[in-house]
Design a protein around this motif. Structure first.
Motif, PDB file in Angstrom:
ATOM      1  N   LEU A 143       0.838  -1.206   0.000  1.00 43.51           N
ATOM      2  CA  LEU A 143       0.000   0.000   0.000  1.00 43.51           C
ATOM      3  C   LEU A 143       0.872   1.255   0.000  1.00 43.51           C
ATOM      4  O   LEU A 143       0.596   2.227  -0.713  1.00 43.51           O
ATOM      5  CB  LEU A 143      -0.930  -0.005   1.216  1.00 43.51           C
ATOM      6  CG  LEU A 143      -2.073  -1.034   1.162  1.00 43.51           C
ATOM      7  CD1 LEU A 143      -2.805  -1.086   2.497  1.00 43.51           C
ATOM      8  CD2 LEU A 143      -3.053  -0.696   0.039  1.00 43.51           C
ATOM      9  N   TYR A 144       1.944   1.224   0.795  1.00 41.02           N
ATOM     10  CA  TYR A 144       2.897   2.341   0.806  1.00 41.02           C
ATOM     11  C   TYR A 144       3.551   2.504  -0.563  1.00 41.02           C
ATOM     12  O   TYR A 144       3.683   3.618  -1.085  1.00 41.02           O
ATOM     13  CB  TYR A 144       3.959   2.096   1.881  1.00 41.02           C
ATOM     14  CG  TYR A 144       5.213   2.925   1.709  1.00 41.02           C
ATOM     15  CD1 TYR A 144       5.224   4.284   2.026  1.00 41.02           C
ATOM     16  CD2 TYR A 144       6.381   2.345   1.210  1.00 41.02           C
ATOM     17  CE1 TYR A 144       6.363   5.044   1.851  1.00 41.02           C
ATOM     18  CE2 TYR A 144       7.519   3.103   1.036  1.00 41.02           C
ATOM     19  CZ  TYR A 144       7.510   4.450   1.358  1.00 41.02           C
ATOM     20  OH  TYR A 144       8.642   5.193   1.182  1.00 41.02           O
ATOM     21  N   THR A 145       3.961   1.366  -1.171  1.00 37.22           N
ATOM     22  CA  THR A 145       4.600   1.396  -2.491  1.00 37.22           C
ATOM     23  C   THR A 145       3.646   1.925  -3.552  1.00 37.22           C
ATOM     24  O   THR A 145       4.050   2.656  -4.465  1.00 37.22           O
ATOM     25  CB  THR A 145       5.080  -0.020  -2.886  1.00 37.22           C
ATOM     26  OG1 THR A 145       5.935  -0.535  -1.860  1.00 37.22           O
ATOM     27  CG2 THR A 145       5.848   0.008  -4.202  1.00 37.22           C
ATOM     28  N   ALA A 146       2.361   1.554  -3.433  1.00 37.44           N
ATOM     29  CA  ALA A 146       1.349   2.026  -4.396  1.00 37.44           C
ATOM     30  C   ALA A 146       1.232   3.545  -4.344  1.00 37.44           C
ATOM     31  O   ALA A 146       1.170   4.213  -5.390  1.00 37.44           O
ATOM     32  CB  ALA A 146       0.006   1.370  -4.092  1.00 37.44           C
ATOM     33  N   ILE A 147       1.213   4.097  -3.132  1.00 34.19           N
ATOM     34  CA  ILE A 147       1.116   5.556  -2.966  1.00 34.19           C
ATOM     35  C   ILE A 147       2.361   6.229  -3.553  1.00 34.19           C
ATOM     36  O   ILE A 147       2.272   7.226  -4.271  1.00 34.19           O
ATOM     37  CB  ILE A 147       0.944   5.919  -1.477  1.00 34.19           C
ATOM     38  CG1 ILE A 147      -0.412   5.402  -0.964  1.00 34.19           C
ATOM     39  CG2 ILE A 147       1.049   7.435  -1.267  1.00 34.19           C
ATOM     40  CD1 ILE A 147      -0.577   5.466   0.534  1.00 34.19           C
ATOM     41  N   ARG A 148       3.520   5.635  -3.256  1.00 34.10           N
ATOM     42  CA  ARG A 148       4.773   6.192  -3.769  1.00 34.10           C
ATOM     43  C   ARG A 148       4.822   6.124  -5.298  1.00 34.10           C
ATOM     44  O   ARG A 148       5.268   7.048  -5.963  1.00 34.10           O
ATOM     45  CB  ARG A 148       5.948   5.407  -3.181  1.00 34.10           C
ATOM     46  CG  ARG A 148       7.301   6.066  -3.387  1.00 34.10           C
ATOM     47  CD  ARG A 148       8.399   5.167  -2.895  1.00 34.10           C
ATOM     48  NE  ARG A 148       8.489   3.972  -3.729  1.00 34.10           N
ATOM     49  CZ  ARG A 148       9.239   2.912  -3.429  1.00 34.10           C
ATOM     50  NH1 ARG A 148       9.930   2.896  -2.307  1.00 34.10           N
ATOM     51  NH2 ARG A 148       9.286   1.876  -4.245  1.00 34.10           N
ATOM     52  N   GLN A 149       4.339   5.009  -5.854  1.00 36.47           N
ATOM     53  CA  GLN A 149       4.318   4.815  -7.305  1.00 36.47           C
ATOM     54  C   GLN A 149       3.432   5.861  -7.985  1.00 36.47           C
ATOM     55  O   GLN A 149       3.756   6.357  -9.056  1.00 36.47           O
ATOM     56  CB  GLN A 149       3.800   3.416  -7.619  1.00 36.47           C
ATOM     57  CG  GLN A 149       3.618   3.086  -9.080  1.00 36.47           C
ATOM     58  CD  GLN A 149       4.925   2.854  -9.800  1.00 36.47           C
ATOM     59  OE1 GLN A 149       5.128   3.365 -10.888  1.00 36.47           O
ATOM     60  NE2 GLN A 149       5.824   2.107  -9.194  1.00 36.47           N
ATOM     61  N   ALA A 150       2.319   6.180  -7.333  1.00 33.22           N
ATOM     62  CA  ALA A 150       1.358   7.112  -7.928  1.00 33.22           C
ATOM     63  C   ALA A 150       1.834   8.562  -7.871  1.00 33.22           C
ATOM     64  O   ALA A 150       1.555   9.338  -8.790  1.00 33.22           O
ATOM     65  CB  ALA A 150       0.013   6.981  -7.224  1.00 33.22           C
ATOM     66  N   PHE A 151       2.565   8.930  -6.807  1.00 30.85           N
ATOM     67  CA  PHE A 151       2.863  10.346  -6.608  1.00 30.85           C
ATOM     68  C   PHE A 151       4.334  10.736  -6.739  1.00 30.85           C
ATOM     69  O   PHE A 151       4.648  11.914  -6.833  1.00 30.85           O
ATOM     70  CB  PHE A 151       2.358  10.794  -5.233  1.00 30.85           C
ATOM     71  CG  PHE A 151       0.863  10.668  -5.092  1.00 30.85           C
ATOM     72  CD1 PHE A 151       0.018  11.542  -5.767  1.00 30.85           C
ATOM     73  CD2 PHE A 151       0.302   9.662  -4.324  1.00 30.85           C
ATOM     74  CE1 PHE A 151      -1.361  11.425  -5.657  1.00 30.85           C
ATOM     75  CE2 PHE A 151      -1.087   9.532  -4.207  1.00 30.85           C
ATOM     76  CZ  PHE A 151      -1.909  10.418  -4.876  1.00 30.85           C
ATOM     77  N   GLU A 152       5.254   9.744  -6.752  1.00 34.36           N
ATOM     78  CA  GLU A 152       6.666  10.072  -6.912  1.00 34.36           C
ATOM     79  C   GLU A 152       7.101   9.808  -8.335  1.00 34.36           C
ATOM     80  O   GLU A 152       6.501   9.007  -9.042  1.00 34.36           O
ATOM     81  CB  GLU A 152       7.543   9.247  -5.948  1.00 34.36           C
ATOM     82  CG  GLU A 152       7.416   9.676  -4.499  1.00 34.36           C
ATOM     83  CD  GLU A 152       8.392   8.952  -3.598  1.00 34.36           C
ATOM     84  OE1 GLU A 152       9.254   8.212  -4.123  1.00 34.36           O
ATOM     85  OE2 GLU A 152       8.294   9.098  -2.371  1.00 34.36           O
ATOM     86  N   LYS A 153       8.174  10.450  -8.754  1.00 39.24           N
ATOM     87  CA  LYS A 153       8.729  10.247 -10.083  1.00 39.24           C
ATOM     88  C   LYS A 153       9.994   9.406  -9.970  1.00 39.24           C
ATOM     89  O   LYS A 153      10.639   9.371  -8.935  1.00 39.24           O
ATOM     90  CB  LYS A 153       9.051  11.593 -10.747  1.00 39.24           C
ATOM     91  CG  LYS A 153       7.810  12.434 -11.042  1.00 39.24           C
ATOM     92  CD  LYS A 153       8.187  13.708 -11.754  1.00 39.24           C
ATOM     93  CE  LYS A 153       6.940  14.535 -12.086  1.00 39.24           C
ATOM     94  NZ  LYS A 153       7.284  15.802 -12.761  1.00 39.24           N
ATOM     95  N   HIS A 154      10.348   8.743 -11.088  1.00 44.01           N
ATOM     96  CA  HIS A 154      11.547   7.906 -11.095  1.00 44.01           C
ATOM     97  C   HIS A 154      12.803   8.732 -10.861  1.00 44.01           C
ATOM     98  O   HIS A 154      13.811   8.210 -10.400  1.00 44.01           O
ATOM     99  CB  HIS A 154      11.672   7.170 -12.433  1.00 44.01           C
ATOM    100  CG  HIS A 154      10.626   6.114 -12.616  1.00 44.01           C
ATOM    101  ND1 HIS A 154      10.472   5.072 -11.731  1.00 44.01           N
ATOM    102  CD2 HIS A 154       9.690   5.938 -13.578  1.00 44.01           C
ATOM    103  CE1 HIS A 154       9.490   4.295 -12.144  1.00 44.01           C
ATOM    104  NE2 HIS A 154       8.986   4.798 -13.262  1.00 44.01           N
ATOM    105  N   ASP A 155      12.733  10.023 -11.171  1.00 46.33           N
ATOM    106  CA  ASP A 155      13.903  10.882 -10.976  1.00 46.33           C
ATOM    107  C   ASP A 155      14.296  10.977  -9.508  1.00 46.33           C
ATOM    108  O   ASP A 155      15.432  11.323  -9.175  1.00 46.33           O
ATOM    109  CB  ASP A 155      13.621  12.291 -11.502  1.00 46.33           C
ATOM    110  CG  ASP A 155      13.429  12.295 -13.013  1.00 46.33           C
ATOM    111  OD1 ASP A 155      13.823  11.306 -13.646  1.00 46.33           O
ATOM    112  OD2 ASP A 155      12.891  13.284 -13.538  1.00 46.33           O
ATOM    113  N   ASP A 156      13.345  10.652  -8.593  1.00 47.38           N
ATOM    114  CA  ASP A 156      13.627  10.737  -7.162  1.00 47.38           C
ATOM    115  C   ASP A 156      14.679   9.724  -6.730  1.00 47.38           C
ATOM    116  O   ASP A 156      15.272   9.852  -5.657  1.00 47.38           O
ATOM    117  CB  ASP A 156      12.338  10.511  -6.347  1.00 47.38           C
ATOM    118  CG  ASP A 156      11.293  11.573  -6.623  1.00 47.38           C
ATOM    119  OD1 ASP A 156      11.681  12.689  -6.985  1.00 47.38           O
ATOM    120  OD2 ASP A 156      10.088  11.272  -6.484  1.00 47.38           O
ATOM    121  N   MET A 157      14.905   8.675  -7.564  1.00 50.51           N
ATOM    122  CA  MET A 157      15.899   7.662  -7.242  1.00 50.51           C
ATOM    123  C   MET A 157      17.308   8.150  -7.561  1.00 50.51           C
ATOM    124  O   MET A 157      18.285   7.580  -7.102  1.00 50.51           O
ATOM    125  CB  MET A 157      15.629   6.379  -8.038  1.00 50.51           C
ATOM    126  CG  MET A 157      14.305   5.724  -7.735  1.00 50.51           C
ATOM    127  SD  MET A 157      13.978   4.371  -8.873  1.00 50.51           S
ATOM    128  CE  MET A 157      15.319   3.259  -8.475  1.00 50.51           C
TER     129      MET A 157
END
Length: 341
Positions: A143-157
């Motif tokens: 559930l945490y990963t789903a939220i992160r997937q929806a609102f964060e961008k890959h550039d954050d890595m």
């Protein structure tokens, strides 16, 4: 409880898959080239067909449940693997990897992913066997990963990767240019590493992140380690060719990450319900199973996963077409509004 698949079938499957991966690795290194769209499409179709044939063999040697769990797990892992490609594209562009040698680099990234996922599958299987409450943690994490997937961008890595790369450059001699696909080269009579080393490490970090995300997801569909591992192998096979087939399009599938986020959230809820169903925690329902907790079937999971991916891809393609139509109109506006001299 469904019957286990025959041991000979599992052993033969591992041997055949290992041979296919070895052949793919040899091809990538013996023939460094930029695959055409037709070649990439044929290879992707071959690997997808191979996965469906394998599902048919599982139906023959096992049961409908075995085949359904494999297909649902494979589709889930394939979706997450496509998401992995987004980051691969960023890494290839950031380090200016020559397109001719991207096949070899991608193959190494895929092999690293297989090893890491294999380790996490073994750990996950042991945790599930000994601690039923681990499903609560897996569910919450997804559930945490789903939220992160929806609102964060890959550039954050990139910040984490850049920190590791700066650390390496300070302590290891790394050239500024590539020497084909070689890991080491000679400059002024001294052996140094090429930027390929940095690319491999960046891919490894990416694979580690995606392995942590993907393994709890597939354990939400099946707890059979053989099905979990083979679904991962088939999802990663052909990923190299898919990279070249999709090309620049992959970065334009704007809504794909929302589809993946929905799938992860759905499996997280499914895992939470399963955790309640097999509950043994004393502070929840007195340590008893929660009978009202629904068990979401594999077929329901498969339908939800397919529909979510289909909607995300179709919505992205529609947006690409709308944006393409809108661009010429925007370009014409300044010329139309310019006053005549």
């Amino acid at each position: 409880m469904e019957a286990a698949l025959p041991a000979w079938f599992e052993i033969t499957s591992f041997v055949v898959l290992l041979l296919i991966l070895a052949a793919d690795l040899v091809l990538a290194y013996k023939r460094p080239h930029i695959p055409s769209t037709r070649e990439s499409a044929l290879w992707v179709a071959f690997y997808v067909g191979l996965a469906l044939v394998f599902a048919g063999l599982m139906l023959w040697q096992g049961s409908v449940d075995h085949a359904a769990e494999f297909i649902a797990g494979w589709v889930t892992e394939y979706s997450l693997s496509i998401d992995n490609l987004f980051v691969f594209v960023i890494i290839m562009a950031r380090f200016s990897v020559p397109r001719k040698y991207q096949q070899e680099v991608l193959m190494v990234g895929i092999l690293i992913a297989l090893v890491l996922r294999g380790v996490f599958i073994l750990l996950g299987a042991q945790l599930i066997e000994n601690f039923s409450w681990i499903f609560y943690l897996f569910g919450a994490f997804l559930l945490y990963t789903a939220i992160r997937q929806a609102f964060e961008k890959h550039d954050d890595m990139e910040e984490t990767e850049n920190g590791v790369i700066r650390f390496l450059r300070k302590r290891i001699a790394i050239s500024d240019t590539y020497d084909g696909a070689k890991l080491r080269t000679v400059i002024d009579g001294r052996k140094v590493f090429t930027p390929i080393l940095v690319v491999f490490i960046a891919l490894g970090l990416t694979d580690l992140v995606f392995a942590i995300d993907s393994i709890p997801a597939i354990f939400g569909i099946t707890q059979d380690p053989f099905i979990v591992f083979t679904a991962n192998v088939f999802a990663l096979m052909g990923l190299r060719q898919l990279y070249f087939l999709l090309g620049d399009l992959i970065d334009k599938l704007e809504y794909l990450h929302y589809g993946i986020a929905f799938i992860l959230g759905f499996i997280g809820v499914k895992l939470f319900f399963h955790a309640l169903h097999v509950n043994e925690l004393p502070f929840i329902n007195g340590g008893e199973h929660v009978d009202w907790a629904p068990e979401i079937s594999t077929w329901t999971s498969l339908a939800v996963i397919l529909v979510a991916m289909a909607i995300a891809v179709v919505a992205s393609l529609i947006k690409i077409r709308v944006d393409a139509r809108r661009s010429p109109a925007i370009e014409q506006e300044p010329s139309e509004s310019t006053p005549a001299e």
